[in-house]
Design a protein around this motif. Sequence first.
Motif, short mmCIF file in Angstrom:
data_model
loop_
_atom_site.label_atom_id
_atom_site.label_comp_id
_atom_site.label_asym_id
_atom_site.label_seq_id
_atom_site.Cartn_x
_atom_site.Cartn_y
_atom_site.Cartn_z
N HIS A 123 48.06 34.69 30.71
CA HIS A 123 46.90 35.25 29.98
C HIS A 123 47.23 36.00 28.70
O HIS A 123 46.33 36.30 27.93
CB HIS A 123 46.03 36.10 30.92
CG HIS A 123 46.62 37.42 31.31
ND1 HIS A 123 45.84 38.51 31.63
CD2 HIS A 123 47.92 37.82 31.43
CE1 HIS A 123 46.61 39.52 31.95
NE2 HIS A 123 47.87 39.14 31.85
N ASP A 159 43.90 41.63 36.04
CA ASP A 159 45.28 42.07 35.81
C ASP A 159 45.27 43.45 35.12
O ASP A 159 44.31 43.77 34.41
CB ASP A 159 45.98 41.04 34.90
CG ASP A 159 47.47 41.23 34.79
OD1 ASP A 159 48.21 40.51 35.49
OD2 ASP A 159 47.90 42.08 33.99
N VAL A 160 46.31 44.24 35.32
CA VAL A 160 46.34 45.58 34.71
C VAL A 160 46.45 45.52 33.19
O VAL A 160 46.13 46.48 32.49
CB VAL A 160 47.48 46.44 35.31
CG1 VAL A 160 48.84 46.07 34.69
CG2 VAL A 160 47.20 47.92 35.12
N HIS A 161 46.90 44.35 32.69
CA HIS A 161 47.02 44.16 31.25
C HIS A 161 45.84 43.35 30.71
O HIS A 161 45.35 42.44 31.38
CB HIS A 161 48.32 43.41 30.92
CG HIS A 161 49.56 44.09 31.42
ND1 HIS A 161 50.16 43.74 32.61
CD2 HIS A 161 50.28 45.10 30.89
CE1 HIS A 161 51.24 44.51 32.79
NE2 HIS A 161 51.33 45.34 31.76
N ASP A 240 48.93 43.67 39.38
CA ASP A 240 49.74 44.79 38.87
C ASP A 240 48.91 46.05 38.58
O ASP A 240 49.46 47.05 38.11
CB ASP A 240 50.54 44.37 37.63
CG ASP A 240 49.76 43.53 36.65
OD1 ASP A 240 48.53 43.34 36.84
OD2 ASP A 240 50.37 43.03 35.68
N GLY A 282 49.89 38.67 36.89
CA GLY A 282 50.95 39.64 37.14
C GLY A 282 50.98 40.15 38.58
O GLY A 282 50.24 39.68 39.45
N TYR A 284 54.10 43.03 40.31
CA TYR A 284 55.56 43.15 40.23
C TYR A 284 56.18 43.94 41.36
O TYR A 284 57.40 44.07 41.42
CB TYR A 284 55.95 43.68 38.85
CG TYR A 284 55.38 42.79 37.78
CD1 TYR A 284 55.99 41.57 37.50
CD2 TYR A 284 54.18 43.09 37.14
CE1 TYR A 284 55.44 40.68 36.58
CE2 TYR A 284 53.62 42.21 36.21
CZ TYR A 284 54.25 41.02 35.94
OH TYR A 284 53.70 40.14 35.05
ZN LIG Z 1 49.86 42.15 33.96
#
Ligand SMILES: [Zn+2]
Length: 304
Positions: A123, A159-161, A240, A282, A284
Amino acid sequence: MLFYTHDDCLGHEMQPGHPERPDRLRAVNESLTASGLKDGFDCRAARPIDTEALAAVHAPDYLAGLNAVSPASGLVRLDADTAMSPGTLQAAAVAAGAVTDAVREVLGGKERRAFCAVRPPGHHAEAGAAMGFCYYNSIALGAAQALEEVDRVAILDFDVHHGNGTVDAFKDRPEALVCSSFQHPFYPYRYVDIEAPNIVNTPLPAGSDSAAFRHAVERDWAAAVNAHRPDLILVSAGFDAHRDDPLGGLLLDDEDFRWITEFIVDLAVTHADGRVVSALEGGYDLDALGRCAVLHTKALSHSL
Ligand SMILES: [Zn+2]
């Protein structure tokens, strides 16, 4: 439910100690097998995307450049945290091929849900740039594939991003609604202030917990999806934002990933004949990733 994965996705490696590592995919697959969920899935071996299909999202000179620098041995570094090994492009092609095949099958009507357990993630990959561990934007390629057959799609990214690459792909294509929740300020610092009716950004300050996440997503995404009335929902499923994640600074719990999945499935049932194609982005912390992948796919396959 359709389930796509492939061992070629293990063949992409970056420098030792890099968090986006093959063990992530092993953790997902082992957890799903141990849970017994996989026994109920229609498991398919992902196939690489057709080279020509990549042009639906990516610029020809970008694709040629990636092919040109792909190493026969060792690593080639593309940016501070993104490198290519000899297996990278095959892994990325299989990851994207999983999503485009899943879209084809789901729109074909045989199954309503699909999960793609693939890596590298996609992404952050923009039309002309690899970044943030991403090369081909699998979910954007899946959405582009879908728009060959249907009028409107929604891409929901937890996603956290921020899903900057997906925003880049569809910022001028209003037939795709892109909703992204993400820690802010945080990597990748791109397209956060974009003003487009089909781009819904849901920034969350570091330390945001379950209640803040659920409130923001309900506030921003439900109205947008209800107005857009997508024919298919695609999901950038990053894990994440979990509180145990070593990269992210949000404080989500396992149950939030069940909640967001049920929220998405409900929207799909209302608007899209229940059709959802989800792909791993993500995540991790291997333990949290495995547990949340189980909760996500269980909720995704529920009510079928
Ligand atoms: Zn991410």
